[in-house]
Motif scaffolding. Sequence first.
Motif, short mmCIF file in Angstrom:
data_model
loop_
_atom_site.label_atom_id
_atom_site.label_comp_id
_atom_site.label_asym_id
_atom_site.label_seq_id
_atom_site.Cartn_x
_atom_site.Cartn_y
_atom_site.Cartn_z
N ASN A 89 -29.14 -10.68 3.20
CA ASN A 89 -28.93 -9.59 2.25
C ASN A 89 -27.85 -9.99 1.24
O ASN A 89 -26.97 -10.79 1.53
CB ASN A 89 -28.51 -8.33 3.01
CG ASN A 89 -28.59 -7.09 2.13
OD1 ASN A 89 -29.23 -7.09 1.08
ND2 ASN A 89 -27.95 -6.02 2.57
N CYS A 90 -27.96 -9.40 0.05
CA CYS A 90 -27.02 -9.73 -1.02
C CYS A 90 -26.61 -8.45 -1.73
O CYS A 90 -27.44 -7.64 -2.09
CB CYS A 90 -27.72 -10.66 -2.01
SG CYS A 90 -26.79 -10.93 -3.51
N SER A 137 -31.81 -3.13 -4.06
CA SER A 137 -32.50 -4.39 -4.33
C SER A 137 -33.74 -4.52 -3.48
O SER A 137 -34.78 -4.97 -3.96
CB SER A 137 -31.64 -5.62 -4.07
OG SER A 137 -30.30 -5.37 -4.07
N ASP A 138 -33.62 -4.16 -2.20
CA ASP A 138 -34.78 -4.34 -1.32
C ASP A 138 -35.93 -3.43 -1.72
O ASP A 138 -37.08 -3.87 -1.81
CB ASP A 138 -34.38 -4.06 0.14
CG ASP A 138 -33.59 -5.21 0.75
OD1 ASP A 138 -33.60 -6.31 0.16
OD2 ASP A 138 -32.96 -5.00 1.80
N GLY A 139 -35.63 -2.16 -1.98
CA GLY A 139 -36.68 -1.22 -2.35
C GLY A 139 -37.39 -1.65 -3.63
O GLY A 139 -38.63 -1.73 -3.68
N TYR A 140 -36.62 -1.95 -4.64
CA TYR A 140 -37.20 -2.34 -5.92
C TYR A 140 -37.92 -3.69 -5.83
O TYR A 140 -38.93 -3.90 -6.48
CB TYR A 140 -36.13 -2.36 -7.01
CG TYR A 140 -36.02 -1.06 -7.76
CD1 TYR A 140 -35.78 0.12 -7.07
CD2 TYR A 140 -36.14 -1.00 -9.14
CE1 TYR A 140 -35.68 1.33 -7.74
CE2 TYR A 140 -36.03 0.20 -9.82
CZ TYR A 140 -35.80 1.36 -9.12
OH TYR A 140 -35.69 2.55 -9.80
N SER A 141 -37.36 -4.61 -5.03
CA SER A 141 -38.04 -5.91 -4.86
C SER A 141 -39.42 -5.70 -4.27
O SER A 141 -40.40 -6.29 -4.72
CB SER A 141 -37.27 -6.82 -3.91
OG SER A 141 -36.05 -7.21 -4.46
N ASN A 179 -37.51 -1.72 5.93
CA ASN A 179 -36.38 -2.60 6.16
C ASN A 179 -35.40 -2.68 4.98
O ASN A 179 -35.14 -3.74 4.45
CB ASN A 179 -36.92 -4.01 6.49
CG ASN A 179 -35.81 -4.98 6.87
OD1 ASN A 179 -34.77 -4.55 7.36
ND2 ASN A 179 -36.03 -6.25 6.61
N LEU A 180 -34.88 -1.53 4.57
CA LEU A 180 -33.85 -1.55 3.54
C LEU A 180 -32.55 -2.01 4.20
O LEU A 180 -32.03 -1.34 5.08
CB LEU A 180 -33.65 -0.15 2.93
CG LEU A 180 -34.80 0.41 2.12
CD1 LEU A 180 -34.46 1.79 1.58
CD2 LEU A 180 -35.17 -0.52 0.97
N ARG A 181 -32.06 -3.16 3.76
CA ARG A 181 -30.89 -3.71 4.43
C ARG A 181 -29.59 -3.08 3.96
O ARG A 181 -28.57 -3.15 4.62
CB ARG A 181 -30.86 -5.23 4.24
CG ARG A 181 -31.99 -5.93 4.99
CD ARG A 181 -32.05 -7.40 4.65
NE ARG A 181 -32.40 -7.63 3.26
CZ ARG A 181 -32.58 -8.83 2.74
NH1 ARG A 181 -32.42 -9.91 3.48
NH2 ARG A 181 -32.91 -8.97 1.46
N SER A 182 -29.61 -2.50 2.76
CA SER A 182 -28.43 -1.81 2.25
C SER A 182 -28.73 -0.33 2.13
O SER A 182 -29.81 0.05 1.70
CB SER A 182 -28.06 -2.31 0.85
OG SER A 182 -27.58 -3.62 0.90
#
Lengths: 257, 327
Positions: free
Chosen positions: A138-139, B73-77, B182-185
């Motif tokens: 993660n970033c 970032s994860d959702g939009y990616s 799997n949203l990491r943030s």
Amino acid sequence: MNIYALVKRTFDTEEKIVVKNGAIQEDGAEFIINPYDEYAVEEAIQVRDEHGGEVTVLSLGGEDAEKQLRTALAMGADKAVLINTEDDLDEMDEFSAAKIIAEYLKDKDADLIIAGNVAIDGGSGQVGPRVAELLGINCVTTITELKLDGTDATLVRDVEGDSETIKTALPLLVTAQQGLNEPRYPSLPGIMKAKKKPLEELELDDLDLDEDDVEPKTETVDIFMPPAKAAGRILEGDIADQVSELVGLLNKEAKVI
Amino acid sequence: MSKNVLVLGEAREGELRNVSFEAIAAAKQIAGGGTITGLLIGDSVENLAQEMVQYGADRVITVEHADLKQYTSDGYSQAFMAVYEQESPDAVVMGHTALGKDLSPKIASKLGSGLISDVTAIEGEGDDAEFIRPIYSGKAFEKVKNKEGLLFFTIRPNNIEPLEKDGSRSGDVSSVSVEITNLRSIIADVVRKASEGVDLSEAKVIVAGGRGVKSEDGFKPLEELAELLGGAVGASRGACDADYCDYSLQIGQTGKVVTPDLYIAIGISGAIQHMAGMSNSKIIVAINKDPEANIFKVADYGIVGDLFEVMPILIEEVKKLKSTQTV
Ligand SMILES: Cc1cc2nc3c(=O)[nH]c(=O)nc-3n(C[C@H](O)[C@H](O)[C@H](O)COP(=O)(O)OP(=O)(O)OC[C@H]3O[C@@H](n4cnc5c(N)ncnc54)[C@H](O)[C@@H]3O)c2cc1C
Ligand SMILES: Cc1cc2nc3c(=O)[nH]c(=O)nc-3n(C[C@H](O)[C@H](O)[C@H](O)COP(=O)(O)OP(=O)(O)OC[C@H]3O[C@@H](n4cnc5c(N)ncnc54)[C@H](O)[C@@H]3O)c2cc1C
């Protein structure tokens, strides 16, 4: 905790830029650690001091970057790695840079990697997020606060002036924004100690990479100075007259209001 | 060869940002007649689709999901990749905004592609296009070409002219559905500090104050002037450090980089780090009592004088002008 800080050697911001034959003239210029990477190094040291572990500073570049790595060691980092591409590569872009850095990091089990949010010379802001993606971790970009509790991380992220509080977990790559901390100056004992700290130098070969793997996707075809600005006009006369002339000029000549 | 181009639209407080229209214009320039597809990601964005068409997109794809209300970032990616895989575009354009800066390198890395960031101008058209971007904090520029694979670039707000809005245009709007996993943030909290109204990075006019403004109250006339001119207030780090205003207003190397049509620097000395954020503005006005101040070196028009004397007159003069313009 296994902590890495990514450090780029850059032109000093105060330096005058001279372009000759489509290239920036580097002779005699002062070089520094990219200012955002100073925040990264400082944060890495603070995290280590609080949670234990080891800080490795990593730079990709030529032999000359050793100086910036020594500075980071003098600030308090434990060891340094220089990936020297001087002999191997003539051309590079952000894709290549990230690929090389990630290739080095992929088997290092880093818990936390801190990069700057942008390099003040190249200015793309790509390398941090690209490396994270290549490592599959993660970033979170442009952070101004970092708190760790075990593997839980709470971060504050600057989003065009707004602050987002983010909860996530290690392993993690973050990019540093102004406000994260106040980077320390290397102390004299620090500088003495830094001379004896390990600095490992690697080449592409050592990473099992060859030129083709890092062939850039983009190409710089020219570098040039912004068009010289015509000398500005300092208005004269009474302040009231000057102001009224200014408004007239902005309206009629510049057509911006 | 014509290119099909995917342009990510970006909304702020329920409205499309100007940079989205600028991105469509940039896409048109490199498309060589190919199709321009707008992409909108959010929890409820379909209502914005026609506006993208009116500014030149040929069709629009929306991805709507409750988990896409806020940018992650994860959702939009995940949303972006779903559309990317369906469309296989030849080129992708985004704004070089907080969102674009975060998302674009992650996507480029996933795709193993190049990415030309922070483009301020495009020379040539279609396959011959070359991209100009500032380096060394705007002290120099580089011209970049894509060598191979996907052409992917982000554009700096306020530099590329949008196309004229054409209300008669219409285009197909379709949706793509995604599973967000799997949203990491997780965004636990957002504190809004950026000023309401005009966004600094997109403002056409910026009225910026420095340490010379002397107090928080000293910023009031600047706010009034900015409002009259439909612009935003900015500041030097000197003013932020002195607590006259919030850091979200800071312009410069460590603050925002702006290129408005008009930048009015009031009581700002013109330190190199400040200039890094504003020297590419189209017209620069400096108001400073020190004739030797560095800021005059980049100013198109300068007034040497006490800002506390200048500001009230300036506001009156602008009011006068505006009253003639509105009739
Ligand atoms: C013809 C040509 C040749 C080049 N040769 C070289 C070269 O030999 N060596 C070289 O370093 N660059 C070289 N570059 C520049 C290089 O392509 C970019 O500097 C690189 O892609 C990073 O992009 P950026 O400067 O925009 O960094 P950004 O993406 O803005 O940097 C963000 C952060 O990533 C990290 N980071 C970035 N670059 C490095 C690095 N090199 N080492 C460690 N951390 C880093 C830092 O934490 C930095 O704050 C060359 C460029 C061209 C056009
Ligand atoms: C790593 C680093 C990063 C930095 N990043 C930034 C950045 O992003 N942005 C930034 O702005 N700075 C930045 N700085 C700080 C920068 O170097 C300057 O210190 C700062 O810009 C000064 O702010 P100023 O012009 O408001 O204050 P000063 O330099 O104190 O200037 C005040 C000016 O107001 C004028 N003045 C005073 N009274 C009056 C009056 N009554 N009427 C008219 N004029 C008056 C004075 O003549 C003077 O020119 C950075 C510094 C460093 C080291």
